[in-house]
Design a protein around this motif. Structure first.
Motif, mmCIF file in Angstrom:
data_model
loop_
_atom_site.group_PDB
_atom_site.id
_atom_site.type_symbol
_atom_site.label_atom_id
_atom_site.label_comp_id
_atom_site.label_asym_id
_atom_site.label_seq_id
_atom_site.Cartn_x
_atom_site.Cartn_y
_atom_site.Cartn_z
ATOM 1 N N HIS A 53 27.236 66.275 43.081
ATOM 2 C CA HIS A 53 26.801 67.480 43.772
ATOM 3 C C HIS A 53 27.410 67.569 45.172
ATOM 4 N N HIS A 61 35.731 65.506 36.786
ATOM 5 C CA HIS A 61 34.990 66.701 37.186
ATOM 6 C C HIS A 61 33.499 66.519 36.936
ATOM 7 N N PRO A 102 29.678 76.085 38.444
ATOM 8 C CA PRO A 102 30.577 74.995 38.087
ATOM 9 C C PRO A 102 30.132 74.279 36.815
ATOM 10 N N GLU A 103 28.819 74.173 36.591
ATOM 11 C CA GLU A 103 28.354 73.479 35.389
ATOM 12 C C GLU A 103 28.808 74.211 34.130
ATOM 13 N N GLN A 156 31.428 69.181 44.808
ATOM 14 C CA GLN A 156 31.476 70.467 44.118
ATOM 15 C C GLN A 156 32.564 71.358 44.705
ATOM 16 N N PHE A 168 35.759 70.633 43.029
ATOM 17 C CA PHE A 168 35.876 71.226 41.700
ATOM 18 C C PHE A 168 36.097 72.730 41.787
ATOM 19 N N ASP A 169 35.340 73.360 42.681
ATOM 20 C CA ASP A 169 35.452 74.805 42.824
ATOM 21 C C ASP A 169 36.883 75.218 43.106
ATOM 22 N N TYR A 209 32.067 64.506 39.637
ATOM 23 C CA TYR A 209 31.995 65.277 40.880
ATOM 24 C C TYR A 209 30.766 66.181 40.879
ATOM 25 N N ILE A 210 30.516 66.798 39.751
ATOM 26 C CA ILE A 210 29.404 67.745 39.691
ATOM 27 C C ILE A 210 28.078 67.005 39.744
ATOM 28 N N GLN A 211 28.015 65.851 39.075
ATOM 29 C CA GLN A 211 26.798 65.041 39.170
ATOM 30 C C GLN A 211 26.529 64.681 40.623
#
Lengths: 229, 229
Positions: B130, B123, B182-183, B133, B136-137, B126-128
DNA sequence: AAAACCTGAATTGTTAACAATAATTTGTAA
DNA sequence: TTACAAATTATTGTTAACAATTCAGGTTTT
């Protein structure tokens, strides 16, 4: 033999399926249909005097409530409450009813609180009498919990607890016959009431959770003295 | 038109009723059957290529899960998630999933914890990026919660959350389209994981409850900015 | 014109018959 | 006698037709 023909009722309350579902619930928590007993569609269909369709709907409903378990092409049985299942039930109950107490602290009206207080006074008298203990054990205790749950004003919470879990709790009490420590329970109820009256949701939740956790530990000991969560 | 004939499957997994129930759930949480839309028995019966019997069973099942509401002699509709109902759902979810986290702290195996950790690392990447996202959402967040719930080893808890509440959560996410922070969510997940790894059930429960309570407050603000619980 | 009532169509609730699956019984062989 | 296998029986799953109720539209009445 034991014909409980549903159509004898002069004016139907709802559909036959709903009617039969209610009768089935009653028969299960009263012990007339013991734990683990088969739910034969043709047999019960005759007994209740309805077709298999409505009966199947009733069974489906009870399955959703967790009162019966179904296996494809095999049939439905009344659920058997093992020690594990009881523990699991009480864990869920602890979580839900704790939340209910917390919400009730902010949502109950003064009127509701007043009625709850007089209910507790009634219970106190019953216990002093030492005669009506049976009443307190069975209905009185549930009365208190029902009122707190309803006081939460959370419909989903109310449904989960009253329509699902509490049927199973009643079933357990009826079949096990056992019931304990009415005095301690009353004191705990009074403490919870105090927290509700003070509008202290956090405390009410904590007290309710401990109240239920205590009952749970007792059950676990009673059934399997060695096992300790 | 949109024939999704169930009998085309070469080998049935279960009964037709179960099959149709799965399809219905999919159509509802995907938004193909919008909130509040009628569930016409003859129409869906044709679409799915089954008789009304199995379809009715499926509807009954969904009613138990809270995805549809039924009125006698009127019919079934997909549930409409009002602001109130969403709030109520999240209150129940907070209570249940808090308990699940508490139990998971003592019941999860080291293996499960390790897998959970690598999921969180995924995760983070994934967020890095961007880019992922969206993943993840939608699924990533649910993945984490599902694992914690399963880690509780409480079958009743698992059923209540996975088979009932989470369908509604997914439905809400799909229809509202909205998703947020998400962060922050990841950080909170990591804190919960730390507590689980430390076998600190009390802390895990508190963190999980706050995590969910935060999401709930956001929803309440989003829908009705004035209203504050 | 508005409200109440009647009538027709469509949908849900219910029943009974049919099909498919599982459990039981019976028979046979080791 | 026991173990296995085939056939029978009974139960569940499914379908289709029937009954009861609701909703919509039009008519009548105030």
């Amino acid at each position: 033999m034991t014909e409980t023909n549903v159509n004898n009722d002069t004016h139907r309350v709802g559909t036959q399926a709903q009617e039969v579902a209610g009768l089935l619930i009653g028969d299960i928590i009263s012990g007339k249909l013991p734990q683990g007993s088969r739910i034969s569609e043709p047999e019960l269909s005759r007994q209740y005097g309805v077709g298999r369709g409505p009966l199947r709907e009733a069974i489906l409903k009870l399955e959703g409530a967790g009162l019966v378990v179904r296996a494809p092409h095999v049939g439905a049985r009344v659920v058997t409450l093992t020690q594990t299942e009881l523990s699991e039930m009480f864990a869920v109950r602890e979580a839900l009813e704790g939340m209910a107490a917390k919400l009730a602290a902010t949502h109950m009206t003064d009127q509701q609180l007043h009625e709850l207080e007089s209910l507790l006074n009634t219970h106190a008298r019953y216990i002093q009498d030492h005669e009506g203990q049976a009443y307190f054990d069975q209905e009185g205790d549930l009365d208190f919990h029902y009122r707190v749950i309803k006081g939460s004003c959370n419909q989903r919470l109310i449904r989960s607890l009253c329509d699902e879990l509490y049927h199973l709790i009643q079933m357990y009490r009826k079949t096990s016959g056992r019931r304990a420590r009415p005095e301690e329970a009353l004191i705990e109820h009074q403490m919870i009431f105090k927290a509700l009256k003070d509008r202290d949701g956090e405390l009410a939740e904590m007290l309710m959770r401990r109240h239920i956790a205590r009952a749970r530990r007792e059950i676990e000991q009673f059934i399997d003295p060695d096992k300790q969560s």
